[in-house]
Design a protein around this motif. Structure first.
Motif, PDB file in Angstrom:
ATOM      1  N   ILE A 281      31.276  92.424   7.826  1.00 61.40           N
ATOM      2  CA  ILE A 281      31.379  93.828   7.427  1.00 61.40           C
ATOM      3  C   ILE A 281      30.625  94.670   8.455  1.00 61.40           C
ATOM      4  N   VAL A 282      31.275  95.725   8.949  1.00 62.07           N
ATOM      5  CA  VAL A 282      30.688  96.566   9.989  1.00 62.07           C
ATOM      6  C   VAL A 282      30.675  98.018   9.511  1.00 62.07           C
ATOM      7  N   ASP A 283      29.486  98.581   9.439  1.00 59.48           N
ATOM      8  CA  ASP A 283      29.286  99.983   9.068  1.00 59.48           C
ATOM      9  C   ASP A 283      29.419 100.826  10.331  1.00 59.48           C
ATOM     10  N   CYS A 284      30.365 101.759  10.339  1.00 57.46           N
ATOM     11  CA  CYS A 284      30.648 102.564  11.527  1.00 57.46           C
ATOM     12  C   CYS A 284      30.328 104.044  11.328  1.00 57.46           C
ATOM     13  N   ARG A 285      29.528 104.375  10.327  1.00 56.03           N
ATOM     14  CA  ARG A 285      29.251 105.785  10.078  1.00 56.03           C
ATOM     15  C   ARG A 285      28.602 106.441  11.301  1.00 56.03           C
ATOM     16  N   PHE A 286      29.100 107.626  11.623  1.00 58.70           N
ATOM     17  CA  PHE A 286      28.629 108.322  12.817  1.00 58.70           C
ATOM     18  C   PHE A 286      28.875 109.805  12.637  1.00 58.70           C
ATOM     19  N   ASP A 287      27.895 110.612  12.998  1.00 55.06           N
ATOM     20  CA  ASP A 287      28.005 112.062  12.909  1.00 55.06           C
ATOM     21  C   ASP A 287      28.071 112.620  14.326  1.00 55.06           C
ATOM     22  N   LEU A 288      29.226 113.169  14.710  1.00 58.41           N
ATOM     23  CA  LEU A 288      29.406 113.690  16.056  1.00 58.41           C
ATOM     24  C   LEU A 288      28.446 114.836  16.370  1.00 58.41           C
TER      25      LEU A 288
ATOM     26  N   LYS B   9      22.393 110.285  12.907  1.00 58.48           N
ATOM     27  CA  LYS B   9      22.444 110.379  11.448  1.00 58.48           C
ATOM     28  C   LYS B   9      23.188 109.205  10.836  1.00 58.48           C
ATOM     29  N   GLY B  10      24.261 108.763  11.479  1.00 58.83           N
ATOM     30  CA  GLY B  10      25.023 107.647  10.926  1.00 58.83           C
ATOM     31  C   GLY B  10      24.184 106.397  10.800  1.00 58.83           C
ATOM     32  N   GLU B  11      23.379 106.099  11.822  1.00 59.07           N
ATOM     33  CA  GLU B  11      22.532 104.907  11.766  1.00 59.07           C
ATOM     34  C   GLU B  11      21.407 105.081  10.751  1.00 59.07           C
ATOM     35  N   ARG B  12      20.872 106.300  10.632  1.00 57.08           N
ATOM     36  CA  ARG B  12      19.856 106.542   9.603  1.00 57.08           C
ATOM     37  C   ARG B  12      20.446 106.347   8.212  1.00 57.08           C
ATOM     38  N   ASP B  13      21.673 106.843   8.011  1.00 58.37           N
ATOM     39  CA  ASP B  13      22.339 106.653   6.717  1.00 58.37           C
ATOM     40  C   ASP B  13      22.539 105.169   6.425  1.00 58.37           C
TER      41      ASP B  13
ATOM     42  N   PRO C 133      26.077  95.448   1.216  1.00 56.42           N
ATOM     43  CA  PRO C 133      25.272  94.253   1.518  1.00 56.42           C
ATOM     44  C   PRO C 133      25.903  93.386   2.612  1.00 56.42           C
ATOM     45  N   GLY C 134      25.069  93.027   3.575  1.00 57.27           N
ATOM     46  CA  GLY C 134      25.510  92.167   4.666  1.00 57.27           C
ATOM     47  C   GLY C 134      26.103  92.879   5.851  1.00 57.27           C
ATOM     48  N   ALA C 135      26.309  94.206   5.762  1.00 56.27           N
ATOM     49  CA  ALA C 135      26.965  94.935   6.837  1.00 56.27           C
ATOM     50  C   ALA C 135      26.045  95.115   8.039  1.00 56.27           C
ATOM     51  N   VAL C 136      26.588  94.916   9.236  1.00 55.90           N
ATOM     52  CA  VAL C 136      25.894  95.259  10.473  1.00 55.90           C
ATOM     53  C   VAL C 136      26.313  96.664  10.864  1.00 55.90           C
ATOM     54  N   TYR C 137      25.600  97.235  11.821  1.00 55.09           N
ATOM     55  CA  TYR C 137      25.908  98.611  12.224  1.00 55.09           C
ATOM     56  C   TYR C 137      26.536  98.648  13.610  1.00 55.09           C
ATOM     57  N   ALA C 138      27.578  99.481  13.768  1.00 53.88           N
ATOM     58  CA  ALA C 138      28.218  99.713  15.059  1.00 53.88           C
ATOM     59  C   ALA C 138      28.135 101.194  15.384  1.00 53.88           C
ATOM     60  N   SER C 139      27.591 101.522  16.546  1.00 53.53           N
ATOM     61  CA  SER C 139      27.491 102.907  16.989  1.00 53.53           C
ATOM     62  C   SER C 139      28.727 103.301  17.778  1.00 53.53           C
ATOM     63  N   LEU C 140      29.297 104.449  17.447  1.00 50.62           N
ATOM     64  CA  LEU C 140      30.443 104.943  18.210  1.00 50.62           C
ATOM     65  C   LEU C 140      30.078 105.131  19.674  1.00 50.62           C
TER      66      LEU C 140
ATOM     67  N   SER D  90      19.303  98.302   1.774  1.00 51.18           N
ATOM     68  CA  SER D  90      18.742  99.136   2.831  1.00 51.18           C
ATOM     69  C   SER D  90      18.214  98.271   3.961  1.00 51.18           C
ATOM     70  N   GLY D  91      17.811  98.939   5.058  1.00 54.31           N
ATOM     71  CA  GLY D  91      17.272  98.222   6.205  1.00 54.31           C
ATOM     72  C   GLY D  91      18.355  97.736   7.137  1.00 54.31           C
ATOM     73  N   ASP D  92      17.950  96.968   8.145  1.00 56.31           N
ATOM     74  CA  ASP D  92      18.876  96.417   9.125  1.00 56.31           C
ATOM     75  C   ASP D  92      19.308  95.009   8.724  1.00 56.31           C
ATOM     76  N   VAL D  93      20.527  94.674   9.068  1.00 55.77           N
ATOM     77  CA  VAL D  93      21.035  93.311   8.885  1.00 55.77           C
ATOM     78  C   VAL D  93      21.151  92.665  10.256  1.00 55.77           C
ATOM     79  N   VAL D  94      20.562  91.502  10.418  1.00 56.87           N
ATOM     80  CA  VAL D  94      20.651  90.748  11.665  1.00 56.87           C
ATOM     81  C   VAL D  94      21.357  89.430  11.372  1.00 56.87           C
ATOM     82  N   ARG D  95      22.493  89.212  11.998  1.00 58.71           N
ATOM     83  CA  ARG D  95      23.249  87.985  11.801  1.00 58.71           C
ATOM     84  C   ARG D  95      22.987  87.025  12.960  1.00 58.71           C
ATOM     85  N   GLU D  96      23.211  85.771  12.710  1.00 61.59           N
ATOM     86  CA  GLU D  96      23.044  84.754  13.750  1.00 61.59           C
ATOM     87  C   GLU D  96      24.084  84.978  14.838  1.00 61.59           C
ATOM     88  N   PRO D  97      23.672  85.240  16.078  1.00 68.38           N
ATOM     89  CA  PRO D  97      24.656  85.477  17.149  1.00 68.38           C
ATOM     90  C   PRO D  97      25.544  84.255  17.376  1.00 68.38           C
TER      91      PRO D  97
END
Length: 293
Positions: free
Chosen positions: A23-30, A42-46, A53-60, A146-153
């Motif tokens: 699961i990848v969270d892509c929220r981003f505020d232009l 803001k997207g990464e703060r959100d 649960p379990g989602a990693v974050y992707a920055s545009l 909440s917080g960051d999710v770190v998956r095994e690379p």
């Protein structure tokens, strides 16, 4: 498990075993993108305040684009190199054959559609956008963390199929058979306003299909048959493979491409530099107003 390839709803996502899905969270505020590692957008703060649960974050800006390439005339959100995108996939712990689900806020799943398309460009088809975005998940009463999710690379190496999925400046200008669809709001397309780029208007001959027309009032996509009828009315006798999508910087155009694929109209392509790339060369023609017909 039947893998999803365009859209997935919250109930379907909730039913997936965590080990079977990325699961990848892509929220981003232009308007509030952040300016570096310590100044996150803001997207990464959100995301850190609450995500699926379990989602990693992707920055545009840093995962789904390579802003260092803007000087090459590739638009405001140039595509990342496939090597850099492979590194992102590795960091997220992707493995071949797993379901990927990307989501955004309920404002049209813009960056999520961009990630969906980048994965298609990489030959990965087991990817779907969460219909209705994060708000639909919350509205369903499903849990967040909440917080960051770190998956095994995991080692990952993908290659972009530019010939099948992309159109460059020269091809766009010289291909008389293509149907160009601009996903920007109508006023920007007509050149009445231009809040971002130095020149207003559109590529001569481009048709306008604002990405917002793909959505219902609740932020979910319209039914596939409704989307199909609307796009077919726009295309007329042209095949879906004749279609090239564009927008301001190659992000919202992916929303129209996703909508067509969900409607069963497959094979369209992306002009990734889009309007910001087109107007980087003053010799390219510009049209204003509505196209005839």
């Amino acid at each position: 498990m039947t893998l999803k390839t365009t859209l997935i709803d919250v109930k379907e996502l909730a039913a997936l075993a965590p080990a079977d899905v990325l699961i990848v969270d892509c929220r981003f505020d232009l308007m509030a993108p952040g300016s570096g590692e310590r100044d996150v957008g803001k997207g990464e703060r959100d995301y850190r305040e609450g995500h699926i649960p379990g989602a990693v974050y992707a920055s545009l800006d840093s995962d789904l684009s390579d802003l260092s390439r803007k000087s090459l005339g590739l638009g405001r959100h140039p595509l990342p190199l496939d090597t850099a995108f492979s590194e992102s996939l590795s960091r997220w712990g992707w493995r071949e054959g797993m379901q990927i689900v990307c989501y955004d806020a309920a404002n049209g799943s813009l960056a999520a559609a961009r990630l969906w398309w980048l994965l298609r460009l990489s030959g990965i088809r087991d990817v779907a956008v969460l219909d209705g975005g994060f708000q639909a998940w919350v509205a369903a009463g499903l849990p967040v963390e909440s917080g960051d999710v770190v998956r095994e690379p995991r080692p990952a190496s993908v290659y972009f199929d530019a010939e099948q999925y992309l159109v460059d400046h020269a091809t766009l200008r010289n291909d008389a058979q293509r149907v160009l669809i601009d996903a920007r709001a109508a006023a920007r397309y007509r050149g009445e306003v231009e809040p971002i780029d130095p020149v207003g208007g559109h590529v001569p001959g481009a048709l306008n299909r604002p990405f917002s027309e793909n959505l219902r009032e609740d932020g979910r996509f319209k039914p596939a048959d409704e989307l199909r009828a609307e796009f077919q009315a726009l295309l007329g006798a042209h095949a879906p493979s004749d279609v090239v999508h564009m927008c301001g910087s190659g992000v919202t155009a992916c929303h129209n491409l996703l909508a067509m694929e969900h409607a069963g109209l497959t094979g369209s392509r992306l002009y990734a530099p889009s309007w910001s790339g087109w107007v980087s060369d003053a010799s390219r023609p510009v049209a204003k107003g509505a196209e005839p017909g």
